[in-house]
Each structure stands twice: as structure tokens, then as C-alpha cells.
Design an enzyme around this catalytic site. Sequence first.
Site, PDB file in Angstrom:
ATOM      1  N   GLU A  43       0.827  -1.210   0.000  1.00 37.06           N
ATOM      2  CA  GLU A  43       0.000   0.000   0.000  1.00 37.06           C
ATOM      3  C   GLU A  43       0.864   1.264   0.000  1.00 37.06           C
ATOM      4  OE1 GLU A  43      -3.754   1.913   2.517  1.00 37.06           O
ATOM      5  OE2 GLU A  43      -2.357   0.549   3.515  1.00 37.06           O
ATOM      6  N   LYS A 116     -10.200   2.442  -2.177  1.00 36.71           N
ATOM      7  CA  LYS A 116     -10.385   1.886  -0.832  1.00 36.71           C
ATOM      8  C   LYS A 116     -11.724   2.312  -0.240  1.00 36.71           C
ATOM      9  CE  LYS A 116      -7.690   1.546   3.494  1.00 36.71           C
ATOM     10  NZ  LYS A 116      -6.387   1.923   4.079  1.00 36.71           N
ATOM     11  N   CYS A 153      -5.763  -2.794   2.441  1.00 36.56           N
ATOM     12  CA  CYS A 153      -5.450  -2.696   3.875  1.00 36.56           C
ATOM     13  C   CYS A 153      -6.661  -2.820   4.787  1.00 36.56           C
ATOM     14  CB  CYS A 153      -4.669  -1.414   4.150  1.00 36.56           C
ATOM     15  SG  CYS A 153      -3.763  -1.446   5.729  1.00 36.56           S
TER      16      CYS A 153
END
Length: 292
Positions: A43, A116, A153
Amino acid sequence: MSQLNVGIVQHSCSADLQANLEKSLSGIRRAAADGAELVVLQELHRGLYFCQREDVAEFDQAETIPGPSTDSLGGLARELGIVIVASLFEKRTTGLYHNTAVVIERDGSIAGKYRKMHIPDDPGFYEKFYFTPGDLGFTPINTSVGKLGVLVCWDQWFPEAARLMAMAGAELLIYPTAIGWFPGDEQAEKQRQQDAWVTVQRSHAVANGVPVISVNRVGHEPDPEGGQGIDFWGHSFIAGPQGEFLAKLGDSETVAVVAVDKQRSEDVRRIWPFLRDRRIDHYGDLTKLLRD
């Protein structure tokens, strides 16, 4: 193709954005030389994890997609004939930014991107200040190496995200990651956190019958405001569709290439038909707010 050679690039980062990108590009080359057809980066691999504090100057790091990084990655993907999953601080327009994973196809084109969806806001991880929640949903990205369920993540803690990707046909679940612990935490607490991180992602592999690829950064990154900073623990891994480890890295900079047999997902789902036995007629409460 049934067998897919997957490369994972785990490295530390510095304040030098170009040096970080070169480190990622070098890792991709190493993985490709070892036979990787798909390479996954960690990331926000272009720089330090800037979300330790809230500072408007950090928005200067953001870039458009397509943009300079995707141009560099696209050129390398085309040269090597591989697919690359990268993670960038996306500037969508003035004042609107995302934490975005982008997939580069073998010909250098952008196959797709994922913004995300779950954005944390915790001490040392002030992501809500920087990132607008994603708006592209949980949609796999079609590539020459298969349908990639790319998440990022904090998404890895949510079984709903993994299930929606799998239900949409993802053949692999992929998590570029930046996670670590605070140096002042007790060793037992550090181990609990890391064990939980590994366990929840292996459970996504088991519950959905697909391999999981998780790539985390390494190294200590100081807090710009003088706090204790974060020790990113690395330990990137690849798990098979029964949660079995296909690769486990340590806490140092590493490039690894692992053979993943996608056919095993079909075999495992036949003996463990979790998707068949879902009771969607009784899952309505999942979309409701918690009751008092």
C-alpha cells in the site's frame, strides 16, 4: 491458465518518492526474472505512510490516474509482459483524493482500479483526513491472468468485502497493506495484533475458497510530530483456498515468487460448498445499523 506465478514485493520507504518508486520497479524486475506473471506491491509504496498526522501539505504527493506512476509502471509491465497491482494516492480532482489500487495489464494499459472503501481514523492512522471513501464498489478487475479481487489494507478486516468480491467472480483476493505496531506496545500485544491480521485474512480464503495475497511494508517510520512512530511488521503472505500458507515472509525487504494453483478453488468449493449453503433470505440485518 491454472497455475499462476505471483510475485510479492515487500520493502521499506523513505521520504524520497522517486527512490521509493525505483525500489518498487527494481522489485518488480526481480520478481519477473524469477518467473512472476502477476506482481503485487504494498500500500502507498511511493512514500512514507504520511497518515500518522493531519497535514494539508501531504496532498502534494497525490497524482492523477493515469499519471506519472502509472506511466512508469505501464512501461515496465509492457517491457516484461506481466500484470502489476500498484497502490497510489490518487488525485481525482482538486480537493478530492482516494487511496487507490490500480491494475496494469501486460500491454501497459490500465485494466482497472479500486478505491479503498473502508477508511480508518485511529491514532497514527488518520486516513479519513486524506481519503474519500471509494465509489467503485467491490468489483473484480478482469486481466489476462484472471479476475482480481483487489482490496486495500483496512478492507481486510471486513468479511463482507471479501465475500462480495468472491460472489462477483474474483479468482484471487489481493490486499496491498501498510500495517504495523507502535514501538511502545508490549510484545504480547504486538503478537496478538499480528496474529489477528493473519488470521482474519486466512479466514477470507477459507470462507470464500480463493487464494489471498497480502503485501505489507517493513521498517520503522518516525512520527513527524515527534511521537513514537510505527514499526511496519512486513510478514507478507499468500494463502491458498483452505487458508494454507503458500508463502510467509519475514520483517525484512524481500521479493518472492510463488506458484498459485487457481484450479484448487474449484476443487475446494466442491467439498466445502459455503457459497451454495448461504442463507441470503435471512441476512437482511447485515445492512442495518447496530441495534441499541
